[in-house]
Design a protein around this motif. Structure first.
Motif, PDB file in Angstrom:
ATOM      1  N   ALA A  96       0.839  -1.208   0.000  1.00 19.62           N
ATOM      2  CA  ALA A  96       0.000   0.000   0.000  1.00 19.62           C
ATOM      3  C   ALA A  96       0.875   1.261   0.000  1.00 19.62           C
ATOM      4  CB  ALA A  96      -0.923  -0.006   1.212  1.00 19.62           C
ATOM      5  N   ASP A  97       1.933   1.239   0.788  1.00 19.92           N
ATOM      6  CA  ASP A  97       2.821   2.403   0.821  1.00 19.92           C
ATOM      7  C   ASP A  97       3.434   2.665  -0.553  1.00 19.92           C
ATOM      8  OD1 ASP A  97       2.246   2.713   3.440  1.00 19.92           O
ATOM      9  OD2 ASP A  97       4.115   1.833   4.211  1.00 19.92           O
ATOM     10  N   LYS A  98       3.915   1.588  -1.169  1.00 19.63           N
ATOM     11  CA  LYS A  98       4.531   1.727  -2.498  1.00 19.63           C
ATOM     12  C   LYS A  98       3.511   2.220  -3.523  1.00 19.63           C
ATOM     13  CE  LYS A  98       8.869  -0.011  -2.394  1.00 19.63           C
ATOM     14  NZ  LYS A  98      10.056   0.617  -2.987  1.00 19.63           N
ATOM     15  N   MET A  99       2.307   1.685  -3.441  1.00 20.99           N
ATOM     16  CA  MET A  99       1.277   2.082  -4.421  1.00 20.99           C
ATOM     17  C   MET A  99       0.891   3.548  -4.242  1.00 20.99           C
ATOM     18  SD  MET A  99      -1.158  -1.312  -4.737  1.00 20.99           S
ATOM     19  CE  MET A  99      -2.344  -0.596  -5.879  1.00 20.99           C
ATOM     20  N   LYS A 100       0.862   3.969  -3.013  1.00 21.89           N
ATOM     21  CA  LYS A 100       0.552   5.385  -2.756  1.00 21.89           C
ATOM     22  C   LYS A 100       1.651   6.270  -3.340  1.00 21.89           C
ATOM     23  CE  LYS A 100      -2.263   4.998   1.437  1.00 21.89           C
ATOM     24  NZ  LYS A 100      -2.199   4.980   2.891  1.00 21.89           N
ATOM     25  N   LYS A 101       2.880   5.816  -3.191  1.00 21.49           N
ATOM     26  CA  LYS A 101       4.008   6.597  -3.697  1.00 21.49           C
ATOM     27  C   LYS A 101       3.982   6.641  -5.234  1.00 21.49           C
ATOM     28  CE  LYS A 101       8.989   7.224  -2.864  1.00 21.49           C
ATOM     29  NZ  LYS A 101       9.102   8.068  -3.998  1.00 21.49           N
ATOM     30  N   ILE A 102       3.692   5.489  -5.842  1.00 21.20           N
ATOM     31  CA  ILE A 102       3.628   5.440  -7.315  1.00 21.20           C
ATOM     32  C   ILE A 102       2.537   6.367  -7.813  1.00 21.20           C
ATOM     33  CG2 ILE A 102       2.959   3.939  -9.249  1.00 21.20           C
ATOM     34  CD1 ILE A 102       4.501   1.668  -7.783  1.00 21.20           C
TER      35      ILE A 102
END
Lengths: 179, 316, 725
Positions: free
Chosen positions: C123-129
């Motif tokens: 989720a963190d990575k997807m938010k960043k992307i």
């Protein structure tokens, strides 16, 4: 008296091995062993090839050498339908029955006793078809009583050309292949 | 071109049947050997020949007792369901040679024990004097010695024949499916037993007598082998194929060299020279006969399992 | 020797995995007598046909899976893969707990983590992307009904870059070819009326070996009814052995044969004239274009005698309209695939069989409303896979288009992949490109039941429960008769596996998208939809399948005879193709031929395996645990090879395969070799399947892109035989 037999239509059989898988799960056949199998018999030269695919198993012979050679009567002919069975707790694992079978239909179960196709007698006694017959996607397998002239197997053998395997071994096999 | 493929891959069965390894050939060999010993010693007792105390033929029953125990051990080791071995003695299956064999083995022990009692060796009778007194009692009635000898001959013939029937009753294997196999194993048992005796006999007369007998048995063995193959070769295609396994197939080299040449022909030649005093008698030829007999059982059991009516893996 | 493979194996950290609780077969095959039996209906997932099944539990242990007699697809009989379904549950090599890459990408060392940690990371990575590149920079590769909730999650996130290899690597060209001709595609399950066909033509379709249950069952029916069967295949397939006419075609020349057949039908006036007159568009143009393609013209291309071409065309005509030329399924072969499929569509049109018994029926479905979700966010950017509409007739997302965009950053960058239930390493051609594309990612997640090759490249691997342990979306099937089927858990997952719906919902919640999953759990979702349709969820649960009212499926039964093409008719001449610069009537171009000493690499399917997904299923592997390379007997003889020998294959680009067993056979032409797809795994977590057989995908480094729809043709690779195994 019933005389159970299997009639298999090689014209319809596609050799998908569903009979083998269904047998393995139904009867909990251990990994690495087969109570039934598929034989593909191809003759000719490309592109003129003729091919017969057969689902094979114990032939539940009327003249069963495996029963005769058994020293403990563990191998026996069942009261119902002449099915050839093995009492696991009576088998000493001498392997004479394995050697006596022209179809190589028997094997030694990892627990030590001779094992093979039972015609799914536990299902047949409940009025069901053997697992291999019941699962066949092309409906190419039939199970029934040859002593009953009205049964489907009896009729099919009258109507269609057929052969059994290695009749010259004199075992009087009860699996018939329609061609 | 025929392409036969199978999806089966059962242990001991595929690609070719190999249900029996070393145990059964050993058992069959020992069975034949012991049968030969029983016939020989039975004959000597019956005829009362070689009155000399240390005639080997009077002493081999003890050896036979030991050997048959080893044979039964081999048989037991071959069983896959060993804890159920007692099931053999809960029934008698008329059509099963193995059931006959199981009961026959039970009768063998008393038969062999009684013939052993007729002539108990010193080193045993000194330790267990009771055996000596039993022996004396038995020998006091002359007819008993004769009858025991006869019974041993009969039992020996049955045992020797049985080792062949065990295989020949398994109709699925064309190579075995011949009654001549019984005679072959019987004759081979006699020749190996005779070889054993003339190898260890101390008395020259006995040694030469048994060597002559051995020559006769070896010659008979050659004849029976020929008959065996004539029978197979004049039968159907599968029998012919099975005979070819030995004659020019994968087993041919071992068969011709170790069974026929070194196991029969060469010892026959050597022993023939020896009994005619052209050369001295050595243990070489009897050892060759015994090893030849052993290899014969191995090759018949192995090639028999290879022979088949319709094997998907048969080389075409 | 060169392997394009992951050489480094997956090292698993974490004590929890060290003490794996693999269920051995000894346990599985307990011989104790039955005491308690329980049966639960569900539907199968070993392939994606979705057959209705009934699982039996014996004393708390999974015993067997059988067909549900109520199910129209399986008619109570599962295929061998379905019958071996319990092997998926007992698979000792299955994924057991979430895994995260321990060190830098490429090191492939794993640590077992909790679901909370794994999903939090994603989720963190997807938010960043999303913040850095926009939501469209996330893509989802998904295969099968299990991907539905993940698709919903990604759409809610804001990306429509969702693709399945089943389009561009499989049936896409067929569906495009048929859509261009009839205005509708063939769909899955195929709308082919095999069981009523009097004449069945199979072009490369190896029914019986390719084990789509309904198709094979109906194939059996057709054989039983003495249908005349014509099989076109470079290999003497099982289907060929059932055929009255076997045409051993030169690989790549199928379109030439199709054109010649149509030429015969037209010049001999054997086609269905009433039907063509009534429904055909541009037939005169079509006739003019087809006239040069005589059987004599086709002979040197196909190797099929002109007389045999004529004779088989006449057989087809004799049985029209109940002559079915099967459109096939995996048809990405030579790059002319959409046009070849269109030729098959046209040949069927000449029979007049669309909408007619023995041809193509109109599938029907039940009216089950969807769940009322909030609208998805609007995206400014179109899907990434097909920039400038380069492939104008692609009507689904092109997997290799997403891969291309990931590699090049055009038309916009792709920075995250979610891969669900599809082993891209075996599905997409030229795995080198896939590996390179993955290097450009900020996030790579694999959700699957087994650790296939693609899992080895992930940052996070999420273990999904197998179909027997989970609920899935409803199967509201389009078929001969309308029905709805339920997948429901039969047994608990043996380790820390979770169902896809839970993964999607939990991830959505962590992405602050929880309102897109307003239901508490999936049963609430399922029962809502079923109840909205006025049906009983309880009945569905207990029976597994609800049947709908019978509806017309043929024109003769009242299906409206309209064709949603631009002309509203069957387009023998396609103006839209002409306008896009393509042949309005298919034309044949000879594909590149193998250089001397090389053989064309062909591949197909086994009835006991699904793609590369079943090689760790011990029951199915017991049926077939390695593939063989089929080599013509004479060729094998020339090389001194016999069946059972092991060799390696080397392709035109120097890639050398694993060891593979030879099957020297009279059942294949001399100019090609054949193997079954899905074997030759090099993922070391697949302990049992590891390096058993050869992966055709490894040797497929070349591919030809279909200019109409972007599919990747893969029968364009050539191999030599390397005898040093």
């Amino acid at each position: 008296m019933a005389r159970f037999a299997m009639v298999i239509d090689t014209v319809k059989c596609v050799g998908c091995m569903d009979c083998v898988v269904a047998c393995k799960t139904e009867n909990k056949v251990p990994e690495g062993f087969n109570r039934d199998w598929i034989t593909t018999d191809a003759k000719g030269k490309f592109p003129t090839v003729q091919m017969e695919i057969r689902s094979e198993r114990c032939n539940h012979c009327d003249n069963p050498p495996c029963v005769y050679c058994c020293p403990t009567k563990a191998s026996h002919v069942h009261d119902l339908g002449g099915v050839v069975l093995v009492h696991h707790h009576m088998c000493i694992g001498c392997k004479a029955c394995l050697a006596s079978c022209p179809y190589d239909a028997r094997f030694i179960h990892p627990d030590g006793y001779a094992d093979k196709c039972t015609f799914c007698i536990h299902r047949v006694e409940k009025g069901l078809d053997p697992a291999c017959v019941a699962v066949c996607p092309t409906h190419c397998m039939y199970f029934g009583d040859l002593d009953d002239v009205e049964s489907q197997v009896s009729k099919l053998l009258l109507e269609r050309k057929n052969h059994a395997l290695i009749p010259e071994a004199g075992t009087r096999p009860e699996i018939y292949y329609l061609i | 071109m025929i392409e036969l493929t199978t999806t089966r891959h059962n242990e001991l069965i595929d690609p070719i049947v190999h249900v029996w390894g070393w145990e059964i050939p050993i058992y069959l060999f020992i069975g034949g050997w012991v049968a030969g010993m029983m016939i020989l010693s039975g004959y000597f007792f019956m005829k009362g020949r070689g009155k000399e105390y240390h005639c080997v033929c009077y002493r081999i029953p003890l050896l036979a007792l030991g050997l048959i125990t080893l044979g039964m051990l081999a048989l037991f080791l071959d069983l896959e369901h060993k804890f159920y071995v007692w099931r053999l003695y809960t029934t008698f299956a008329v059509k099963s040679p193995m059931s006959w064999g199981a009961w026959l083995l039970l009768l063998l022990y008393p038969t062999l024990f009684i013939i052993f009692l007729l002539q108990v060796p010193d080193w045993i009778s000194t330790r267990w004097p009771i055996l000596h007194s039993w022996s004396q009692k038995l020998r006091s009635v002359k007819a008993i010695t004769k009858i025991v000898g006869m019974v041993n001959i009969v039992m020996g013939i049955i045992l020797g024949t049985y080792t062949g029937i065990l295989l020949s009753a398994l109709g699925a294997r064309p190579l075995w499916n011949s009654a001549i196999l019984c005679i072959l194993f019987l004759v081979s048992g006699l020749s190996t037993a005779a070889a054993m005796v003339h190898m260890i006999a101390k008395e020259r007369a006995e040694r030469e007598l048994l060597a002559r007998a051995d020559n006769l048995f070896l010659f008979m063995e050659l004849l029976v082998l020929a008959l065996f193959f004539i029978g197979l070769l004049s039968s159907t295609n599968v029998q012919i194929q099975s005979a070819m396994l030995l004659l020019n197939g994968p087993y041919a080299a071992v068969f011709w060299v170790f069974v026929v040449l070194l196991g029969i022909v060469v010892p026959l030649f050597i022993q023939n020279l020896a009994v005619n005093h052209k050369i001295i008698h050595t243990p070489v030829s009897p050892i060759m006969v015994i090893i030849g007999g052993l290899i014969l059982r191995f090759i018949i059991v192995s090639a028999g399992q290879f022979s088949h009516y319709a094997n998907a893996h048969f080389i075409r | 020797m060169e392997f394009i493979s992951r050489r480094k194996f997956l090292k698993i950290g974490g004590a929890s995995l060290a003490a794996t609780t693999a269920i051995g077969n000894a346990k599985l095959f307990d011989s104790k007598r039955a005491t308690e039996l329980r049966q639960v209906p569900t539907f199968c997932d070993i392939c994606f046909w979705k057959c209705g099944a009934i699982a039996t539990i014996q004393d708390g242990k999974l015993w067997k899976v059988e067909g549900n007699p109520k199910d129209p697809l399986s008619r109570g009989r599962l295929c061998p893969r379905g019958s071996g379904g319990i092997g998926a549950h007992y698979d000792p090599d299955r994924l057991k707990t979430p895994l995260m890459r321990k060190s830098v990408r490429g090191e492939e060392e794993w640590v077992a983590v909790s679901w909370d940690e794994a999903l939090g990371f994603i989720a963190d990575k997807m938010k960043k992307i999303k913040a850095d590149y926009g939501p469209e920079a996330m893509a989802l590769f998904s295969h099968g009904i299990g991907g539905n909730f993940l698709k919903h999650m990604l759409k809610a996130y804001g990306s429509a870059n969702i693709a399945a290899p089943s389009f561009a690597q499989c049936r896409g060209p067929r569906d495009v070819g048929f859509k261009l001709t009839f205005g509708e595609d063939v769909s899955s399950p195929e709308r082919t009326d095999i069981r009523n066909a009097e004449c069945l033509v199979l072009i490369g379709s190896h029914l019986g070996e390719n084990m789509h249950n309904t198709q094979v069952q109906e194939f059996g029916d057709a054989i039983a009814q003495d249908a005349e069967i014509i099989v076109v295949d470079p290999r003497f397939s099982v289907a060929a052995s059932k055929a009255k006419y076997y045409l051993p075609i030169k690989p790549g020349a199928d379109l030439a044969l199709l054109l010649a057949w149509m030429n015969v039908l037209v010049t001999e006036n054997l086609y269905n004239q009433d039907y063509v007159t009534k429904y055909g568009f541009g037939f005169d143009h079509f006739v003019n274009e087809i006239l040069p393609f005589t059987p004599e013209w086709a002979y040197p291309e196909t190797g099929i005698e002109p007389d045999l071409i004529r004779q088989t065309a006449r057989v087809m005509a004799r049985h029209k309209p109940a002559t079915l030329i099967h459109p096939g399924r995996h048809v990405t072969w030579y790059g002319d695939d959409a046009q070849r499929s269109r030729a098959i569509a046209l040949l069927n049109a000449l029979m007049g069989n669309w909408g007619v018994k023995g041809g193509f029926y109109y599938p029907v479905s039940m009216d089950i409303p969807g769940y009322p979700y909030p609208e998805y966010p609007h995206s400014e950017r179109p899907k990434v896979d097909n920039p400038d509409n380069k492939y104008p007739f692609a009507h689904e997302t092109i997997t290799n288009g997403i891969r291309e965009a990931t590699l090049t950053g055009n038309p916009y960058p792709i920075k995250g992949w979610l891969v669900y239930a599809t082993n891209l390493m075996h599905a997409l051609p030229n795995e080198k490109e896939t590996i390179q594309a993955i290097q450009n990612l900020d996030l790579m997640v694999v959700i699957d039941v087994i650790p296939a090759e693609i899992a080895g490249w992930a940052d996070v691997v999420l273990p999904e429960s197998v179909y027997l342990e989970r609920y899935d979306d409803l199967n509201v099937e389009w078929f001969r008769e309308p029905f709805t089927a339920l997948r429901q858990p039969v047994i608990d997952p043996p380790h820390d596996q979770k169902p896809n719906w839970w993964i999607a919902k939990t991830l959505a919640e962590k992405l602050d998208l929880g309102h897109y999953f307003p239901w508490k759990d999936i049963e609430e979702y399922l029962s809502y939809r079923i109840n909205q349709a006025g049906l009983s969820y309880e009945q569905l649960k207990s029976e597994g399948i609800l049947l709908g009212e019978k509806q017309p499926i043929y024109f003769s039964e009242g299906v409206p005879d309209v064709f949603p093409t631009p002309s509203g008719k069957i387009e023998f001449y396609s103006l839209q193709l002409a306008q896009a610069g393509f042949d309005a009537v298919p034309k044949y171009t000879k594909p590149p031929q193998p250089p001397p000493g090389y053989f064309r690499l062909l591949y197909g399917r086994s009835p006991v395996h699904s793609f590369s997904r079943t090689q760790s299923n011990r029951i199915l592997m017991d049926m077939m645990d390695e593939n063989e390379v089929w080599i013509n007997q004479d060729v094998a003889g020339r090389y001194g090879l016999k069946s059972g020998d092991y060799i390696r294959l080397k392709n035109q680009d120097g890639v050398v395969s694993n060891r593979i067993k030879v099957k020297a056979t009279e059942r294949i032409r001399t100019d090609c070799v054949y193997m079954i797809h899905g074997f030759g795994h090099n993922s070391r977590m697949l302990k049992f399947a590891y390096e058993k057989g050869v992966s055709d995908a490894q040797l497929i480094t070349q591919y030809t892109v279909d200019p109409l729809m972007g599919g990747t043709a893969m029968n364009v690779n050539f191999v030599t035989l390397e005898l040093e195994a």
